[in-house]
Design a protein around this motif. Structure first.
Motif, short mmCIF file in Angstrom:
data_model
loop_
_atom_site.label_atom_id
_atom_site.label_comp_id
_atom_site.label_asym_id
_atom_site.label_seq_id
_atom_site.Cartn_x
_atom_site.Cartn_y
_atom_site.Cartn_z
N ILE A 43 35.75 33.74 43.35
CA ILE A 43 36.10 34.38 42.07
C ILE A 43 37.61 34.52 41.86
O ILE A 43 38.03 35.13 40.87
CB ILE A 43 35.43 35.77 41.95
CG1 ILE A 43 35.72 36.68 43.16
CG2 ILE A 43 33.93 35.58 41.76
CD1 ILE A 43 37.06 37.38 43.13
N ALA A 44 38.44 33.96 42.75
CA ALA A 44 39.89 34.14 42.63
C ALA A 44 40.41 33.69 41.27
O ALA A 44 41.20 34.39 40.62
CB ALA A 44 40.61 33.39 43.75
N GLU A 45 39.98 32.51 40.83
CA GLU A 45 40.45 31.99 39.54
C GLU A 45 39.91 32.82 38.38
O GLU A 45 40.63 33.08 37.40
CB GLU A 45 40.02 30.52 39.39
CG GLU A 45 40.72 29.78 38.26
CD GLU A 45 42.22 29.61 38.52
OE1 GLU A 45 42.97 29.48 37.53
OE2 GLU A 45 42.64 29.61 39.68
N LEU A 46 38.68 33.27 38.50
CA LEU A 46 38.08 34.11 37.47
C LEU A 46 38.85 35.41 37.32
O LEU A 46 39.13 35.87 36.20
CB LEU A 46 36.61 34.39 37.83
CG LEU A 46 35.84 35.35 36.92
CD1 LEU A 46 35.84 34.86 35.48
CD2 LEU A 46 34.40 35.50 37.43
N ARG A 47 39.23 36.03 38.43
CA ARG A 47 40.03 37.27 38.38
C ARG A 47 41.37 37.04 37.69
O ARG A 47 41.82 37.85 36.88
CB ARG A 47 40.27 37.82 39.79
CG ARG A 47 39.16 38.67 40.35
CD ARG A 47 39.62 39.33 41.64
NE ARG A 47 40.61 40.37 41.41
CZ ARG A 47 41.73 40.51 42.12
NH1 ARG A 47 42.02 39.68 43.10
NH2 ARG A 47 42.56 41.49 41.85
N LYS A 48 42.02 35.92 38.04
CA LYS A 48 43.30 35.61 37.40
C LYS A 48 43.14 35.45 35.89
O LYS A 48 43.95 35.94 35.10
CB LYS A 48 43.88 34.32 37.99
CG LYS A 48 44.47 34.48 39.37
CD LYS A 48 45.08 33.15 39.83
CE LYS A 48 45.59 33.26 41.26
NZ LYS A 48 46.12 31.96 41.76
N ASN A 49 42.07 34.78 35.49
CA ASN A 49 41.84 34.57 34.06
C ASN A 49 41.54 35.88 33.34
O ASN A 49 41.95 36.08 32.19
CB ASN A 49 40.70 33.58 33.84
CG ASN A 49 41.08 32.17 34.26
OD1 ASN A 49 42.27 31.85 34.38
ND2 ASN A 49 40.09 31.33 34.50
N LEU A 50 40.82 36.78 34.02
CA LEU A 50 40.57 38.09 33.42
C LEU A 50 41.87 38.86 33.22
O LEU A 50 42.04 39.57 32.22
CB LEU A 50 39.60 38.89 34.29
CG LEU A 50 38.14 38.45 34.28
CD1 LEU A 50 37.34 39.17 35.37
CD2 LEU A 50 37.50 38.70 32.90
N ILE A 51 42.80 38.72 34.17
CA ILE A 51 44.09 39.41 34.04
C ILE A 51 44.95 38.77 32.95
O ILE A 51 45.42 39.45 32.03
CB ILE A 51 44.85 39.38 35.39
CG1 ILE A 51 44.15 40.27 36.41
CG2 ILE A 51 46.30 39.86 35.18
CD1 ILE A 51 44.76 40.21 37.80
N TYR A 52 45.16 37.46 33.03
CA TYR A 52 46.14 36.83 32.16
C TYR A 52 45.59 36.49 30.77
O TYR A 52 46.34 36.54 29.79
CB TYR A 52 46.70 35.57 32.83
CG TYR A 52 47.54 35.89 34.04
CD1 TYR A 52 48.70 36.66 33.92
CD2 TYR A 52 47.18 35.47 35.32
CE1 TYR A 52 49.47 36.98 35.03
CE2 TYR A 52 47.95 35.78 36.43
CZ TYR A 52 49.09 36.54 36.28
OH TYR A 52 49.86 36.86 37.38
N ASN A 53 44.30 36.17 30.69
CA ASN A 53 43.73 35.82 29.38
C ASN A 53 43.17 37.03 28.63
O ASN A 53 43.16 37.05 27.40
CB ASN A 53 42.60 34.79 29.54
CG ASN A 53 43.10 33.48 30.12
OD1 ASN A 53 44.29 33.19 30.10
ND2 ASN A 53 42.18 32.68 30.65
N HIS A 54 42.69 38.03 29.38
CA HIS A 54 42.00 39.15 28.74
C HIS A 54 42.62 40.50 29.05
O HIS A 54 42.15 41.52 28.55
CB HIS A 54 40.53 39.15 29.16
CG HIS A 54 39.81 37.88 28.83
ND1 HIS A 54 39.25 37.63 27.58
CD2 HIS A 54 39.58 36.76 29.57
CE1 HIS A 54 38.70 36.42 27.58
NE2 HIS A 54 38.89 35.87 28.78
N LYS A 55 43.66 40.52 29.88
CA LYS A 55 44.39 41.76 30.20
C LYS A 55 43.47 42.80 30.83
O LYS A 55 43.45 43.97 30.43
CB LYS A 55 45.08 42.34 28.96
CG LYS A 55 45.83 41.33 28.11
CD LYS A 55 46.86 40.55 28.91
CE LYS A 55 47.59 39.54 28.03
NZ LYS A 55 48.39 38.58 28.83
N ILE A 56 42.71 42.38 31.84
CA ILE A 56 41.79 43.28 32.54
C ILE A 56 42.04 43.18 34.04
O ILE A 56 41.99 42.09 34.61
CB ILE A 56 40.32 42.94 32.23
CG1 ILE A 56 40.03 43.08 30.73
CG2 ILE A 56 39.38 43.86 33.02
CD1 ILE A 56 38.63 42.63 30.33
#
Length: 376
Positions: free
Chosen positions: A326-339
Protein backbone atom coordinates in the motif's frame (compact mmCIF):
# COMPACT_ATOMS: atom_id res chain seq x y z
CA UNK A 1 24.86 20.97 11.50
CA UNK A 2 22.67 18.51 9.60
CA UNK A 3 20.01 16.27 11.11
CA UNK A 4 20.85 12.61 11.73
CA UNK A 5 19.06 11.05 8.78
CA UNK A 6 16.94 8.25 10.26
CA UNK A 7 13.45 9.23 9.06
CA UNK A 8 12.17 8.89 5.47
CA UNK A 9 10.16 12.11 5.15
CA UNK A 10 7.17 13.14 3.06
CA UNK A 11 7.63 16.54 1.42
CA UNK A 12 5.06 18.26 3.64
CA UNK A 13 5.69 20.85 6.35
CA UNK A 14 2.75 21.34 8.73
CA UNK A 15 2.79 24.70 10.52
CA UNK A 16 -0.56 24.66 12.32
CA UNK A 17 -3.39 22.25 13.14
CA UNK A 18 -6.99 22.29 14.32
CA UNK A 19 -9.03 19.25 15.42
CA UNK A 20 -8.66 16.64 12.63
CA UNK A 21 -6.87 18.94 10.18
CA UNK A 22 -3.27 20.06 9.71
CA UNK A 23 -2.14 22.94 7.48
CA UNK A 24 1.15 23.40 5.66
CA UNK A 25 3.10 26.61 5.01
CA UNK A 26 0.88 27.29 1.97
CA UNK A 27 -2.26 26.88 4.12
CA UNK A 28 -3.12 23.63 2.30
CA UNK A 29 -5.52 21.60 4.45
CA UNK A 30 -4.85 17.91 5.18
CA UNK A 31 -7.27 15.51 6.85
CA UNK A 32 -5.31 13.78 9.61
CA UNK A 33 -6.47 10.17 10.04
CA UNK A 34 -3.19 9.11 11.67
CA UNK A 35 -2.85 11.52 14.58
CA UNK A 36 0.93 11.32 14.62
CA UNK A 37 1.02 7.60 15.58
CA UNK A 38 -2.25 7.71 17.61
CA UNK A 39 -0.97 10.58 19.75
CA UNK A 40 -3.70 13.14 18.99
CA UNK A 41 -6.63 11.97 21.08
CA UNK A 42 -8.82 15.06 21.66
CA UNK A 43 -7.96 16.90 18.43
CA UNK A 44 -5.18 19.27 17.48
CA UNK A 45 -5.17 22.57 19.40
CA UNK A 46 -8.28 21.80 21.43
CA UNK A 47 -9.23 25.14 23.05
CA UNK A 48 -9.39 23.74 26.59
CA UNK A 49 -6.03 22.02 26.08
CA UNK A 50 -4.40 25.20 24.78
CA UNK A 51 -5.81 27.27 27.66
CA UNK A 52 -4.85 24.82 30.41
CA UNK A 53 -1.28 24.32 29.21
CA UNK A 54 -0.85 28.06 28.66
CA UNK A 55 -2.20 28.85 32.13
CA UNK A 56 0.02 26.20 33.71
CA UNK A 57 3.26 27.25 32.02
CA UNK A 58 2.57 30.83 33.11
CA UNK A 59 2.49 29.59 36.73
CA UNK A 60 5.05 26.75 36.75
CA UNK A 61 6.15 24.41 34.00
CA UNK A 62 8.47 22.13 35.91
CA UNK A 63 10.01 21.17 39.19
CA UNK A 64 11.51 17.89 40.31
CA UNK A 65 9.83 14.91 41.94
CA UNK A 66 11.55 15.74 45.21
CA UNK A 67 8.69 18.08 46.15
CA UNK A 68 4.91 17.75 46.48
CA UNK A 69 2.94 17.93 43.23
CA UNK A 70 -0.80 17.76 43.94
CA UNK A 71 -1.47 17.62 40.19
CA UNK A 72 -0.03 14.10 40.13
CA UNK A 73 -2.45 13.02 42.88
CA UNK A 74 -5.37 14.61 41.02
CA UNK A 75 -4.29 12.84 37.83
CA UNK A 76 -4.04 9.46 39.57
CA UNK A 77 -7.52 9.84 41.08
CA UNK A 78 -9.09 11.01 37.82
CA UNK A 79 -7.40 8.21 35.87
CA UNK A 80 -8.69 5.63 38.34
CA UNK A 81 -12.22 7.00 38.01
CA UNK A 82 -12.43 7.12 34.22
CA UNK A 83 -10.45 3.92 33.53
CA UNK A 84 -12.14 1.80 36.19
CA UNK A 85 -8.74 0.42 37.27
CA UNK A 86 -9.45 0.53 40.99
CA UNK A 87 -6.62 0.44 43.55
CA UNK A 88 -3.79 0.54 41.00
CA UNK A 89 -0.96 3.00 41.65
CA UNK A 90 0.54 5.41 39.09
CA UNK A 91 4.15 6.08 38.13
CA UNK A 92 4.61 8.86 35.55
CA UNK A 93 7.39 9.05 32.97
CA UNK A 94 7.86 10.58 29.50
CA UNK A 95 7.11 8.10 26.69
CA UNK A 96 5.78 4.68 25.76
CA UNK A 97 9.26 3.18 25.53
CA UNK A 98 10.11 4.50 28.99
CA UNK A 99 6.79 3.19 30.32
CA UNK A 100 7.54 -0.31 29.03
CA UNK A 101 11.15 -0.09 30.22
CA UNK A 102 9.94 0.71 33.74
CA UNK A 103 7.25 -1.99 33.53
CA UNK A 104 9.84 -4.65 32.68
CA UNK A 105 12.28 -3.40 35.28
CA UNK A 106 9.59 -3.39 37.97
CA UNK A 107 8.50 -6.91 36.99
CA UNK A 108 12.09 -8.10 37.37
CA UNK A 109 12.44 -6.44 40.78
CA UNK A 110 9.11 -7.92 41.92
CA UNK A 111 9.73 -11.51 40.81
CA UNK A 112 13.53 -11.60 41.12
CA UNK A 113 13.66 -13.11 37.61
CA UNK A 114 14.99 -11.65 34.36
CA UNK A 115 13.59 -13.37 31.26
CA UNK A 116 10.79 -11.76 29.21
CA UNK A 117 8.18 -13.38 26.99
CA UNK A 118 6.88 -11.26 24.09
CA UNK A 119 5.05 -12.04 20.87
CA UNK A 120 5.62 -12.04 17.13
CA UNK A 121 4.93 -8.67 15.48
CA UNK A 122 4.84 -6.95 18.87
CA UNK A 123 6.35 -3.47 19.28
CA UNK A 124 7.20 -2.09 22.72
CA UNK A 125 9.72 0.70 22.13
CA UNK A 126 13.31 1.44 21.18
CA UNK A 127 15.08 1.45 24.56
CA UNK A 128 17.10 -1.34 26.16
CA UNK A 129 14.70 -4.07 27.33
CA UNK A 130 11.69 -2.67 25.45
CA UNK A 131 13.41 -2.96 22.08
CA UNK A 132 14.71 -6.45 22.92
CA UNK A 133 11.06 -7.44 23.46
CA UNK A 134 10.15 -5.97 20.07
CA UNK A 135 9.91 -8.36 17.12
CA UNK A 136 12.18 -6.46 14.75
CA UNK A 137 15.85 -7.57 14.64
CA UNK A 138 16.77 -4.54 12.49
CA UNK A 139 16.34 -2.13 15.41
CA UNK A 140 17.94 -4.32 18.11
CA UNK A 141 21.60 -3.37 18.65
CA UNK A 142 24.07 -5.90 20.12
CA UNK A 143 23.92 -4.12 23.47
CA UNK A 144 20.13 -4.70 23.54
CA UNK A 145 20.35 -8.32 22.37
CA UNK A 146 21.93 -9.38 25.66
CA UNK A 147 18.47 -9.15 27.26
CA UNK A 148 16.84 -12.56 27.74
CA UNK A 149 13.71 -12.49 25.62
CA UNK A 150 11.72 -15.25 23.95
CA UNK A 151 9.37 -14.31 21.13
CA UNK A 152 6.36 -16.61 20.76
CA UNK A 153 3.64 -16.79 18.15
CA UNK A 154 0.62 -14.74 19.21
CA UNK A 155 -1.89 -17.24 20.61
CA UNK A 156 0.62 -19.97 21.46
CA UNK A 157 -0.55 -21.13 24.89
CA UNK A 158 1.42 -24.39 24.75
CA UNK A 159 4.67 -22.54 24.13
CA UNK A 160 3.78 -19.96 26.77
CA UNK A 161 3.23 -22.49 29.53
CA UNK A 162 6.34 -24.42 28.52
CA UNK A 163 8.39 -21.23 28.87
CA UNK A 164 6.76 -20.15 32.14
CA UNK A 165 7.25 -23.59 33.70
CA UNK A 166 11.02 -23.01 33.70
CA UNK A 167 10.35 -20.42 36.41
CA UNK A 168 12.79 -17.82 35.06
CA UNK A 169 10.31 -15.42 33.42
CA UNK A 170 9.71 -12.06 35.11
CA UNK A 171 7.17 -10.72 32.61
CA UNK A 172 4.86 -11.53 29.74
CA UNK A 173 4.28 -8.33 27.76
CA UNK A 174 1.53 -8.06 25.19
CA UNK A 175 -0.36 -5.57 23.06
CA UNK A 176 -4.01 -6.64 23.12
CA UNK A 177 -4.23 -5.06 19.68
CA UNK A 178 -0.87 -4.88 17.95
CA UNK A 179 -0.03 -1.42 16.63
CA UNK A 180 3.08 -1.26 14.44
CA UNK A 181 2.79 -5.01 13.83
CA UNK A 182 -0.46 -4.62 11.92
CA UNK A 183 -3.56 -4.64 14.17
CA UNK A 184 -3.51 -8.36 14.88
CA UNK A 185 -5.44 -9.75 17.88
CA UNK A 186 -5.68 -13.17 19.45
CA UNK A 187 -8.65 -14.91 21.08
CA UNK A 188 -10.41 -14.38 24.38
CA UNK A 189 -9.21 -17.82 25.46
CA UNK A 190 -5.60 -16.88 24.79
CA UNK A 191 -5.61 -13.61 26.74
CA UNK A 192 -7.53 -14.99 29.71
CA UNK A 193 -5.47 -18.18 29.92
CA UNK A 194 -2.22 -16.22 29.57
CA UNK A 195 -3.28 -14.08 32.54
CA UNK A 196 -4.00 -17.20 34.62
CA UNK A 197 -0.70 -18.81 33.64
CA UNK A 198 1.21 -15.71 34.70
CA UNK A 199 -0.42 -15.82 38.11
CA UNK A 200 0.25 -19.56 38.40
CA UNK A 201 3.98 -19.14 37.69
CA UNK A 202 4.60 -15.88 39.58
CA UNK A 203 5.14 -13.84 36.41
CA UNK A 204 3.98 -10.25 35.85
CA UNK A 205 1.36 -9.85 33.11
CA UNK A 206 2.04 -6.51 31.38
CA UNK A 207 -0.65 -4.95 29.20
CA UNK A 208 1.04 -2.62 26.71
CA UNK A 209 -1.69 0.00 26.20
CA UNK A 210 0.67 2.66 24.87
CA UNK A 211 -1.20 2.93 21.56
CA UNK A 212 -4.53 1.29 22.42
CA UNK A 213 -5.24 3.08 25.70
CA UNK A 214 -7.07 6.29 26.59
CA UNK A 215 -10.31 5.38 24.85
CA UNK A 216 -8.96 4.53 21.41
CA UNK A 217 -10.74 1.16 21.20
CA UNK A 218 -14.05 2.41 22.65
CA UNK A 219 -13.10 0.98 26.04
CA UNK A 220 -10.62 2.97 28.09
CA UNK A 221 -8.13 0.10 27.70
CA UNK A 222 -8.13 -2.65 25.04
CA UNK A 223 -7.65 -5.39 27.67
CA UNK A 224 -10.99 -4.47 29.29
CA UNK A 225 -12.84 -6.50 26.66
CA UNK A 226 -11.50 -9.58 28.47
CA UNK A 227 -11.59 -11.01 32.00
CA UNK A 228 -7.95 -10.28 32.87
CA UNK A 229 -6.15 -8.38 35.62
CA UNK A 230 -2.79 -7.05 34.41
CA UNK A 231 -0.09 -6.58 37.00
CA UNK A 232 1.23 -3.55 35.12
CA UNK A 233 -0.40 -1.39 32.43
CA UNK A 234 1.81 0.86 30.28
CA UNK A 235 0.38 4.09 28.87
CA UNK A 236 1.57 7.01 26.70
CA UNK A 237 0.69 8.37 23.21
CA UNK A 238 -2.93 9.62 23.49
CA UNK A 239 -2.64 10.54 27.16
CA UNK A 240 -0.93 13.88 26.48
CA UNK A 241 -2.48 14.79 23.09
CA UNK A 242 1.02 15.64 21.83
CA UNK A 243 2.74 16.59 25.08
CA UNK A 244 5.41 13.96 25.91
CA UNK A 245 4.03 11.90 28.78
CA UNK A 246 3.87 8.22 29.71
CA UNK A 247 3.32 6.06 32.73
CA UNK A 248 2.52 2.70 34.25
CA UNK A 249 -0.41 1.61 36.37
CA UNK A 250 0.78 -0.83 39.01
CA UNK A 251 -1.34 -3.48 40.75
CA UNK A 252 -1.34 -3.21 44.57
CA UNK A 253 0.33 -6.62 44.86
CA UNK A 254 3.55 -4.90 43.73
CA UNK A 255 5.01 -2.78 46.52
CA UNK A 256 6.90 0.49 46.15
CA UNK A 257 10.11 1.48 47.90
CA UNK A 258 12.19 4.65 47.76
CA UNK A 259 14.49 4.72 44.74
CA UNK A 260 12.87 1.72 43.03
CA UNK A 261 11.97 3.84 39.98
CA UNK A 262 12.80 7.42 39.10
CA UNK A 263 12.61 10.12 36.45
CA UNK A 264 13.62 13.75 36.01
CA UNK A 265 10.87 15.04 33.76
CA UNK A 266 8.13 12.45 34.35
CA UNK A 267 4.96 13.82 35.94
CA UNK A 268 5.99 17.46 35.56
CA UNK A 269 3.37 20.17 35.92
CA UNK A 270 2.85 20.66 32.19
CA UNK A 271 2.54 16.91 31.59
CA UNK A 272 -0.09 16.72 34.33
CA UNK A 273 -1.99 19.69 32.89
CA UNK A 274 -2.01 18.04 29.46
CA UNK A 275 -3.20 14.65 30.71
CA UNK A 276 -5.80 16.06 33.11
CA UNK A 277 -7.24 18.02 30.18
CA UNK A 278 -7.33 14.92 27.97
CA UNK A 279 -9.23 12.99 30.65
CA UNK A 280 -11.68 15.86 31.16
CA UNK A 281 -12.38 16.23 27.44
CA UNK A 282 -12.79 12.47 26.92
CA UNK A 283 -15.45 12.51 29.65
CA UNK A 284 -17.14 15.84 28.85
CA UNK A 285 -17.38 15.26 25.10
CA UNK A 286 -18.26 11.55 25.46
CA UNK A 287 -15.41 10.62 23.14
CA UNK A 288 -15.44 6.89 23.92
CA UNK A 289 -19.06 6.81 22.80
CA UNK A 290 -18.04 8.69 19.65
CA UNK A 291 -15.30 6.10 19.02
CA UNK A 292 -17.86 3.30 19.04
CA UNK A 293 -20.27 5.22 16.82
CA UNK A 294 -17.66 6.20 14.23
CA UNK A 295 -16.08 2.74 14.29
CA UNK A 296 -19.42 1.14 13.44
CA UNK A 297 -19.86 3.62 10.60
CA UNK A 298 -16.31 2.99 9.33
CA UNK A 299 -16.89 -0.77 9.30
CA UNK A 300 -20.08 -0.31 7.26
CA UNK A 301 -18.35 2.01 4.78
CA UNK A 302 -15.50 -0.47 4.38
CA UNK A 303 -17.97 -2.94 2.87
CA UNK A 304 -18.12 -0.66 -0.18
CA UNK A 305 -14.47 -1.49 -1.01
CA UNK A 306 -14.35 -4.78 -2.98
CA UNK A 307 -10.54 -4.75 -3.06
CA UNK A 308 -10.38 -4.88 0.74
CA UNK A 309 -9.05 -8.22 1.98
CA UNK A 310 -9.56 -7.67 5.72
CA UNK A 311 -10.52 -5.00 8.25
CA UNK A 312 -8.57 -5.33 11.51
CA UNK A 313 -8.70 -3.70 14.90
CA UNK A 314 -11.31 -2.09 17.14
CA UNK A 315 -12.67 1.36 17.78
CA UNK A 316 -10.47 3.96 16.08
CA UNK A 317 -7.45 1.67 15.99
CA UNK A 318 -8.14 0.15 12.58
CA UNK A 319 -6.24 -1.49 9.73
CA UNK A 320 -7.31 -1.86 6.10
CA UNK A 321 -5.53 -4.87 4.63
CA UNK A 322 -5.22 -5.41 0.87
CA UNK A 323 -3.53 -8.12 -1.18
CA UNK A 324 -0.90 -5.69 -2.50
CA UNK A 325 1.65 -3.28 -0.95
CA UNK A 326 0.00 0.00 0.00
CA UNK A 327 3.02 2.37 -0.05
CA UNK A 328 2.01 3.97 -3.35
CA UNK A 329 -1.63 4.14 -2.31
CA UNK A 330 -0.68 6.02 0.88
CA UNK A 331 1.40 8.49 -1.11
CA UNK A 332 -1.49 9.11 -3.48
CA UNK A 333 -3.87 9.66 -0.58
CA UNK A 334 -1.47 12.28 0.81
CA UNK A 335 -0.53 14.11 -2.38
CA UNK A 336 -3.70 13.70 -4.46
CA UNK A 337 -6.33 13.87 -1.72
CA UNK A 338 -4.55 15.55 1.21
CA UNK A 339 -5.24 12.72 3.67
CA UNK A 340 -2.75 11.36 6.22
CA UNK A 341 -2.88 7.63 7.03
CA UNK A 342 -0.36 5.24 8.59
CA UNK A 343 1.64 2.19 7.57
CA UNK A 344 2.57 -0.94 9.51
CA UNK A 345 5.08 -3.78 9.56
CA UNK A 346 2.52 -5.55 7.36
CA UNK A 347 3.29 -3.91 3.97
CA UNK A 348 -0.28 -4.44 2.75
CA UNK A 349 -1.99 -2.62 5.62
CA UNK A 350 -3.07 1.01 6.04
CA UNK A 351 -3.46 2.12 9.66
CA UNK A 352 -6.26 4.50 10.66
CA UNK A 353 -5.64 6.25 14.01
CA UNK A 354 -7.51 9.57 13.97
CA UNK A 355 -8.38 11.89 16.80
CA UNK A 356 -11.27 10.51 18.87
CA UNK A 357 -13.20 13.61 17.78
CA UNK A 358 -13.40 12.48 14.14
CA UNK A 359 -16.86 12.64 12.52
CA UNK A 360 -18.73 10.63 9.87
CA UNK A 361 -18.19 13.36 7.26
CA UNK A 362 -14.43 12.85 7.61
CA UNK A 363 -14.82 9.10 7.12
CA UNK A 364 -16.88 9.81 3.99
CA UNK A 365 -14.08 11.95 2.57
CA UNK A 366 -11.58 9.17 3.20
CA UNK A 367 -13.62 6.44 1.54
CA UNK A 368 -14.37 8.58 -1.51
CA UNK A 369 -10.64 9.21 -1.91
CA UNK A 370 -9.83 5.53 -1.37
CA UNK A 371 -12.37 4.45 -3.99
CA UNK A 372 -10.99 6.99 -6.43
CA UNK A 373 -7.43 5.73 -6.07
CA UNK A 374 -8.34 2.03 -6.14
CA UNK A 375 -10.55 2.44 -9.20
CA UNK A 376 -7.91 4.42 -11.07
Amino acid sequence: MSLFNVYPLFDITPVKAKDVYVYDENNTEYLDLYGGHAVISIGHSHPKYVKNISDQVAKMGFYSNSIQNPMQVELANKLEEISGCKDYELFLCNSGAEANENALKLASFHTDKKKVIAFKNGFHGRTSAAVAATDNPKIIAPINAQQEVEILELGDLVGLEKALAKNDVCAVIIEFIQGVGGLDESTTAFYETADKLCKKYNTCFIADEVQSGFGRTGDFFAFQKFNVTPDIISIAKGMGNGFPVGGILIHPSIKASFGLLGTTFGGNHLACAATLTVLDVIKEEKLMENVKDISTYFIEKSKEIPQLKNLKGRGLMLGLEFDFPIAELRKNLIYNHKIFTGSAKNPNLIRILPSLTVQKKHIDVFFEALKSELNS
